[in-house]
Scaffold this motif. Structure first.
Motif, short mmCIF file in Angstrom:
data_model
loop_
_atom_site.label_atom_id
_atom_site.label_comp_id
_atom_site.label_asym_id
_atom_site.label_seq_id
_atom_site.Cartn_x
_atom_site.Cartn_y
_atom_site.Cartn_z
N ALA A 1 1.52 -1.28 8.00
CA ALA A 1 0.58 -0.72 7.97
C ALA A 1 -0.21 -0.02 9.01
N MET A 2 -1.28 -0.23 9.90
CA MET A 2 -1.16 0.54 11.01
C MET A 2 -0.47 1.61 11.64
N ASP A 3 0.42 1.36 11.72
CA ASP A 3 2.01 2.13 12.02
C ASP A 3 1.48 3.25 11.24
N ALA A 4 1.74 3.22 10.11
CA ALA A 4 2.16 4.22 9.39
C ALA A 4 0.38 5.06 8.85
N PHE A 5 -0.45 4.73 9.56
CA PHE A 5 -1.84 5.56 9.75
C PHE A 5 -1.50 6.17 10.51
N ARG A 6 -0.79 5.46 11.54
CA ARG A 6 -1.46 6.07 13.22
C ARG A 6 -0.22 7.45 12.55
#
Length: 347
Positions: A260-265
């Motif tokens: 999820a953090m990868d997608a937000f980044r």
């Protein structure tokens, strides 16, 4: 109903009990026709092999079977290492089997169709019928890892408190401006890690008087970083427009949360400021990621020690273990190990 024995199978198939043993152990010295007759008798009699060396040679093998899904998830890799080190210190051998997506491997252990004898089985089930089948095993101790099972017969169980840890994590993440909470890895129906954690999330949202959009409780094919990325990206690009101030994403484990953090980044949405993200397991990358990930850290050392104690009854494993609660349901014992919430930059 009397349990079928190896001699019953031999009589039904018209062979010696040694031939039945050869078939059960997968030895190549049996003709295909004979093997087919033996397996037909096994099925007809609902025979469950007993490969315990205590019954064959009168003493223990000091081998313990550990069946886990895979080692690509750092949580299971660390857990397997804990079992190996702790068991070895007490002169026991851990035989690790990876069930992965191959149900046949897990079924073979459930049915006792092993090439080598073990004294006990410790398993993190992946198939829905595994626990039901294991209830019928009475030839060796069986310890379940993970979610609780109501009807587990004589099987033992060790886990963290999934519901309580989810309540604690959700309470930390939500705030006055929280409108939307996503849970990645939701599982519905039968008791599972995902369903128990979802219960805790929903309970805390209800207590905080936040009406959840249950369409944001998203199931996933697997609990991987790639799946966390894919699901979160879909939510960002959908009409939900995930990524607004105050949004919260809870991963069923750290891998989903890191995805999820990868997608937000990728979308230049600031984690820890605009949105908050957290997971479970405290895998090494949760500490080194940018930003670092808030997580629930289970006491893996005690989890392994308690499971080994239940498997072989060696008090040395119990001496250095700690736990929150212990309950007994019939002959089965359940330990709940402690956990810690580690707050980092993502929240």
């Amino acid at each position: 109903m009397k349990r079928a024995t190896i001699k019953d199978v031999a009589a039904r198939a018209g062979v010696s009990w040694k031939t039945v043993s050869n078939v059960m152990h997968g030895r190549p010295c049996v003709s295909p026709d004979t093997k087919d007759r033996v397996m037909a008798a096994v099925k007809d009699l609902n025979y469950i092999p007993n490969f315990s060396a205590r019954d064959i040679r009168g003493h223990a093998t000091r081998r313990i079977g550990l069946v886990i899904p895979h080692l690509t998830n750092p949580y299971f890799a660390r857990l397997a290492e804990k079992f190996h080190i702790i068991a070895n210190q007490a002169d026991y051998t851990i035989e690790i089997e990876l069930s992965g997506q191959h149900g046949e491997i897990e079924r073979r252990y459930v049915l006792g169709q092993l090439s080598r004898s073990i004294d006990a089985l410790i398993i993190s089930p992946t198939l829905p019928d595994t626990t039901k089948r294991l209830v019928k095993r009475d030839d060796m101790p069986v310890v379940l890892l993970g979610e609780a099972v109501t009807d587990r017969g004589a099987m033992h169980h060790v886990s963290i408190d999934n519901v309580a840890s989810a309540v604690e994590l959700t309470r930390h993440l939500i705030g006055k401006n929280t409108q939307r909470v996503v849970f990645l890895g939701a599982q519905h129906g039968a008791s599972s890690t995902g369903s128990e954690r979802l219960i805790g999330v929903a309970a805390e949202l209800d207590k905080a008087q936040i009406s959840p959009d249950r369409r944001l409780f998203v199931s996933s094919a697997e609990w991987s970083r790639e799946e966390g990325y894919r699901l979160t990206k879909q939510l960002i690009q959908s009409e939900k427009s995930l990524g607004k101030v105050g949004d919260v994403v809870i991963g069923g484990n750290d891998l989903l949360a890191l995805g999820a953090m990868d997608a937000f980044r990728e979308q230049r949405i600031r984690v820890g400021e605009t949105v908050r993200v957290a997971g479970w397991d405290n895998i090494p990358e949760s500490e080194s990621s940018l930003p670092s990930l808030t997580t629930i850290s289970p006491d893996l050392d005690s989890l392994a020690r308690l499971a080994l104690f239940l498997a072989v009854g060696d008090d040395r494993f119990l001496e250095r273990a700690s736990y929150s609660t212990v309950t007994a349901v019939g002959p089965g014992i359940s330990f709940v190990v402690q956990h810690e919430m580690i707050i980092r930059e993502s929240s």
